[in-house]
Design an enzyme around this catalytic site. Sequence first.
Site, mmCIF file in Angstrom:
data_model
loop_
_atom_site.group_PDB
_atom_site.id
_atom_site.type_symbol
_atom_site.label_atom_id
_atom_site.label_comp_id
_atom_site.label_asym_id
_atom_site.label_seq_id
_atom_site.Cartn_x
_atom_site.Cartn_y
_atom_site.Cartn_z
ATOM 1 N N THR A 93 0.845 -1.201 0.000
ATOM 2 C CA THR A 93 0.000 0.000 0.000
ATOM 3 C C THR A 93 0.882 1.254 0.000
ATOM 4 O O THR A 93 2.104 1.158 0.015
ATOM 5 C CB THR A 93 -0.959 0.021 1.200
ATOM 6 N N THR A 118 -6.718 -7.478 0.693
ATOM 7 C CA THR A 118 -7.010 -8.754 0.039
ATOM 8 C C THR A 118 -7.997 -9.609 0.848
ATOM 9 O O THR A 118 -8.200 -10.771 0.518
ATOM 10 C CB THR A 118 -5.701 -9.543 -0.194
ATOM 11 N N HIS A 148 -5.083 1.387 12.667
ATOM 12 C CA HIS A 148 -4.057 0.367 12.403
ATOM 13 C C HIS A 148 -2.993 0.388 13.492
ATOM 14 O O HIS A 148 -2.843 1.372 14.221
ATOM 15 C CB HIS A 148 -3.389 0.603 11.042
ATOM 16 N N LYS A 152 2.411 1.114 11.260
ATOM 17 C CA LYS A 152 1.983 1.444 9.882
ATOM 18 C C LYS A 152 2.495 2.837 9.495
ATOM 19 O O LYS A 152 2.346 3.791 10.258
ATOM 20 C CB LYS A 152 0.465 1.374 9.763
#
Length: 259
Positions: A93, A118, A148, A152
């Site tokens: 990402t 996904t 998150h 991240k």
Amino acid sequence: MIRIGVLGAAGRMGQAIIAEIAGLPSLYLAGAADRAGHPKVGTAVGQGLTICANASAIAHGTNVLIDFTNPAALEANLDAACTHKCAIVIGTTGLEPQHHALIDSAARSIAVLQAANTSLGVTLLAALVEQASARLGAGWDIEIAELHHRHKIDAPSGTALMLGAAAAHGRGVALGDVAVSGRDGVSAARRDGEIGFASLRGGTAAGDHYVLFAGDGERLELSHRAENREIFARGAVRAAAWISGRAAGRYTMREVLHL
Ligand code: NAD
């Protein structure tokens, strides 16, 4: 037997993907790579295989590469897939327009599936968000929040942006024209048609996404909570099995799930 190569093999997702492949008899881990200098390069990842530092070397002889690395690695990873004519699933990402241009270019010669998320649940959520956005109309304000883990590095999350794109598509507008991130300041009043984003970081959260449709006197809330990263690994490996042997082109998770 489908031969899979994993890029970012030493990372959290790479490790989860390798574990997922090991549990599926129809798939074979044919190669594993990470960045040069990573302390795990040269260490074993099972079946007599070691992690190497060369994407091109593992693309040779594989049917599909699975890439969960870093946007800076994308160009070399696509080159490796194109050179050796293997398909590629991209889960990395933080991709910018120039990365999407590279993907579009590669998709003229190989099969490419890029997905910011996904998981089955989020893929379905995106379809629901698009439908809600189209049905509810512009009078409903759309805000997207995500949480998150503390490691991240990109924000908003790729999944939040994907959900925003689905909402924008449902309204027939481009996300770039209506997206707003953060609302600090004194002239931050909401404008009609905006799609707002808010990001939270902390702890070990694998990824929560919350899409709010706020109308006059009522609110619709659609959300998804990832409890672990195995759900993303499972979806990525399912996508790899699906894309193996497909014609050149750019594919999405929705096609994998027949949505
Ligand atoms: P991570 O930092 O644990 O792993 C990334 C790995 O990529 C590291 O081992 C790093 O050394 C390696 N790497 C970096 N540059 C490289 C290069 N040039 N060549 C080869 N390897 C390289 O991160 P993670 O949590 O595994 O996530 C990886 C990516 O996947 C991130 O972009 C993350 O946001 C994304 N992600 C996507 C999904 C999804 O469903 N699509 C789910 C989770 C994470």
